[in-house]
Scaffold this active site. Structure first.
Site, PDB file in Angstrom:
ATOM      1  CB  SER A  53     -74.804  -3.703  32.242  1.00 17.97           C
ATOM      2  OG  SER A  53     -74.943  -3.787  33.582  1.00 17.97           O
TER       3      SER A  53
ATOM      4  CD  GLU B 243     -84.181 -14.230  26.250  1.00 15.58           C
ATOM      5  OE1 GLU B 243     -83.085 -13.785  25.789  1.00 15.58           O
ATOM      6  OE2 GLU B 243     -85.267 -13.390  25.980  1.00 15.58           O
TER       7      GLU B 243
ATOM      8  CE  LYS C 196     -75.181 -12.395  32.333  1.00 14.96           C
ATOM      9  NZ  LYS C 196     -74.001 -12.215  31.234  1.00 14.96           N
TER      10      LYS C 196
ATOM     11  CE  LYS D  11     -83.372 -10.675  27.880  1.00 16.33           C
ATOM     12  NZ  LYS D  11     -83.113 -10.572  26.635  1.00 16.33           N
TER      13      LYS D  11
ATOM     14  CB  CYS E  60     -31.323 -33.458  26.203  1.00 14.57           C
ATOM     15  SG  CYS E  60     -31.409 -31.590  25.826  1.00 14.57           S
TER      16      CYS E  60
ATOM     17  CB  CYS F 168     -33.971 -32.511  22.967  1.00 12.78           C
ATOM     18  SG  CYS F 168     -34.962 -32.706  24.491  1.00 12.78           S
TER      19      CYS F 168
END
Ligand code: IVH
Length: 690
Positions: free
Chosen positions: A87, A118, A120, A308, A430, A450
């Site tokens: 990650s 870039e 994400k 990066k 109603c 209604c």
């Protein structure tokens, strides 16, 4: 019958068609620059399907006809990643980026430091393996062999059957392309699967009209879709894949990140066009600001920017911490949020009688607009938040514009509210009873008459995506109802200029304009009318498919469950709702008055599916699940013919248990023999497996 064309010609023809189709798929799904229309594309595809049906032995797994294939029998298998899918560490402001940039420079020493910036993408990452074709010595390129979700980073789920349906993912990469990029025949491509906002909205509208819970956001929706066990559903959901990493032998591509993205583009992958090479924190922030300003118009969601280190040698020098590379970082946009007080909770009645609680907020300025109301969906949602009237809540606006109540805030400045909300026992409009069916999240008003239902039905009918009657908004509808001028949608067509001129802020000119709009809606066609009628579970797509199948309202009204269920995507639940709707006298009368008013209730009938056109089948023996009649019906519905006896003209013999002399005859004449599964595969547009 003419002799079959020599095999060589067929092979060549099939290959040519596939190339042509792949080229158009690339133009459409990767480059967004189609050269031909849907009809032309369908025609090419049908031609290929027909040839493949006649020569099942020539079907290869990377043929464009093979995107929707068999489903995984029981759930997804797990598989190991060639290299862990890590990650990223996060940064939330320029200072944190500056810290990171400093560390990178320290560790890089004399090595070059430049960064690819870039977007994400807010989806889920997947890893795609491409391996040599069946004959590794023949230089035949690489085929998609596996698609894995990230999973826990070490092992992911094998969702290949679903991945294959994503049209921006090539099923094969030619030897020539690999050679040009100096790549071996085994590579891995990693990237993000996202659901475009338009697809997300369409899906949720459909789910809502089908009484299913909506997905919260495109990412959850993409994740849920990838884990669906039915590839044909996945194919319909229009997921998109953006590639950002290329691995060779489990190592990142040695030429660096910019070259990676360029190479992926040449290989036919969709690479996000918004990227830039930057060197300083100022340049990073410039890219980030630009990304944030483009965010609302991209058509897919992003939640930040990824930076990066570009050079591979520098990446290697920097290496990894336990969970993330030191050479990359994610700059996360902060969600636009505000804190405000819930003044009250009101309840709205929808067209179907569904009661929706709404938070009435002290106005708060969030991300450029003032927010004063937010939906609370249903009773369970309020329970989940633990919300009381008077509470302070955090309200967020994400990539989409709809404000969401995300949590109750409680601290010294924000004391808890003290009024519990309880769902009303009667309809706020109603005063009829409200009920909550077992297993359902929603309360509904039971009164068929209604006034709120009628009001919402009229508004829905007039809506842009439905009958598109401009100028028939809430204020006008309310007045029409108050004055008793309309009691059903059909009454709209009987309105006169005098009646309209009597309404608030209506002069002759505006009255005439509205009447023209109403008259114009008569030509909207059957699909729109079906949507307008508000049949439960019948959303835009289902209405369109029904209209194409039946061509006019009478044939639809006369259809039985079996005929209705022949329509793609219509199952017993939807067919039941349609039958119920048209069985009530009031609805039959409504259709009649619409017709009498001159509303067009016809549609162009779609050519029947021609999957099996030109093919003749002979059935013999007992099939495992289909009766003889059912099999026959299916074949004919797909444009094929059935015959009682085997001859040279027979395309396939479908053989079941205790097949008799017909099968012997077929073998004698070398007629291809298939079983029920093979027939079903052909019907699904695939090659039979035997
Ligand atoms: S690079 C070593 N590039 O963000 C893992 N990730 O927060 C580096 N993501 O799991 C991943 N867009 O799902 C990378 N252009 C992009 C991305 C991207 C979205 C996701 C990805 C990753 C997560 C990390």
């Amino acid at each position: 019958m003419s002799e079959p064309a020599p095999k060589r010609d067929v092979v060549r023809k099939i290959e040519k068609l596939r190339e042509e189709i792949r080229r158009h798929e690339h133009l459409y799904y990767v480059l967004d620059k189609p050269e031909i229309g849907d009809a032309e594309y369908d025609a090419l595809m049908n031609e290929l399907k027909k040839l493949e049906a006649a020569h099942p032995e020539l079907v290869t797994p990377d043929s464009p006809t093979q995107r929707v294939g068999g489903k995984p029998a029981e759930g997804f298998k797990k598989a190991q990643h060639s290299r862990p899918m890590l990650s990223l560490d996060n940064a939330y402001n320029a200072d944190e980026l500056a810290d990171w940039d400093r560390r990178v420079h320290e560790l890089a020493g004399a090595l070059p430091v430049e960064y690819t910036a870039e977007l994400k993408l807010d989806g889920l990452s997947v890893a795609l393996s491409y391996q040599p074709g069946p004959d590794p010595n023949s230089d035949s390129g690489a085929r998609l062999t596996m698609g894995l979700t990230r999973g826990d980073g070490q092992t992911g789920e094998d969702v290949t059957s679903n991945i294959r349906t994503i049209r921006s993912i090539p099923l094969s990469i030619s030897a020539a392309k690999l050679k040009k990029a100096r790549l071996p025949q085994s590579i891995e491509v990693r990237g993000e699967v996202v659901m475009p906002e338009a697809a997300f909205q369409r899906l949720n509208e459909e789910r809502e009209s089908e009484g299913l819970p909506a997905f919260v956001n495109p990412r959850n929706s993409a994740a849920g879709t990838l884990r669906t066990l039915e590839p044909s559903i996945v194919a319909n959901r229009r997921l998109v894949f953006f590639a950002y990493f290329l691995l060779v032998d489990g190592e990142y591509f040695a030429a660096g990140q910019t070259a990676t993205l360029d190479t992926l583009t040449t290989l036919g992958f969709r690479v996000n066009p918004h990227r830039h090479l930057v060197s300083t924190v100022d340049e990073m922030m410039k890219f980030i600001d630009k990304a944030e300003s483009q965010r609302a118009t991209l058509g897919y969601e992003i939640d930040g920017v990824v930076l990066k280190v570009d050079a591979h040698a520098t990446q290697q020098r920097l290496g990894y911490t336990g969970r993330a590379p030191r050479w990359a970082i994610a700059y996360k946009f902060t969600a636009k949020a505000g804190i405000t007080q819930v003044k009250d909770i009101t309840v709205q009645v929808g067209r179907t009688g569904k009661l929706t609680p709404v938070a009435e907020l002290a106005p708060v300025f969030i991300g450029g607009t003032t927010v004063s109301r937010a939906t609370l969906h249903n009773a369970d949602f309020i329970l989940g938040l633990g919300l009381r009237i008077g509470d302070y809540v955090k309200v967020e606006r994400g990539g989409d514009v709809i404000p969401k109540v995300v949590e109750v805030i409680e601290d010294a400045d924000h004391p808890r509210g003290n009024r519990e909300f309880s769902f009303p026992l009667v309809c706020p409009e109603c005063h009829s009873k409200v009920v909550r069916e077992e297993g359902e999240a929603d309360y509904r008003c039971v009164n068929a008459n209604c006034p709120a239902k009628l009001r919402e039905t009229l508004l829905h009918f007039a809506h842009r995506g439905v009958m598109n009657i401009e100028g028939l908004g809430e204020a006008v509808v309310q007045q029409l109802l108050d004055r008793g001028l309309v009691r059903s949608v059909a009454d709209l067509y009987a309105l006169t200029e005098e009646q309209l001129v009597g309404l608030d802020r209506f002069a002759e000119k505006s009255a005439r304009a509205l009447l023209e709009q109403i008259a114009g809606s008569k030509r909207a066609g059957l699909a729109r009318v079906l949507m307008g009628l508000g049949i439960r579970f019948v959303g835009e797509r289902t209405a369109e498919l029904l209209a194409q199948e039946f061509g006019n309202i009478d044939d639809l009204m006369n259809a039985n469950a079996e005929q209705l269920e022949r329509v793609e995507e219509v199952g017993p639940r939807i067919s039941q709702a349609i039958l119920e709707f048209f069985s009530t006298a009031a609805n039959q009368a409504l259709v009649k008055s619409l017709k009498d008013a001159g509303v067009d209730m016809t549609a162009e009938k779609k050519q029947r599916s021609a999957q099996l056109a030109g093919l003749t089948f002979v059935l013999t023996g007992t099939l495992p699940t289909l009766t003889r009649d059912e099999a026959k019906q299916k074949i004919e519905a797909a444009g094929g013919k059935t015959a009682g006896s085997v001859s040279k003209k027979t395309s396939y013999v479908v053989a079941g248990e205790e097949a008799g002399s017909k099968l012997d005859k077929a073998r004698e004449l070398k007629i291809p023999e298939i079983d029920e599964a093979g027939l079903l595969a052909l019907l699904a547009g695939q090659a039979p497996s035997n």
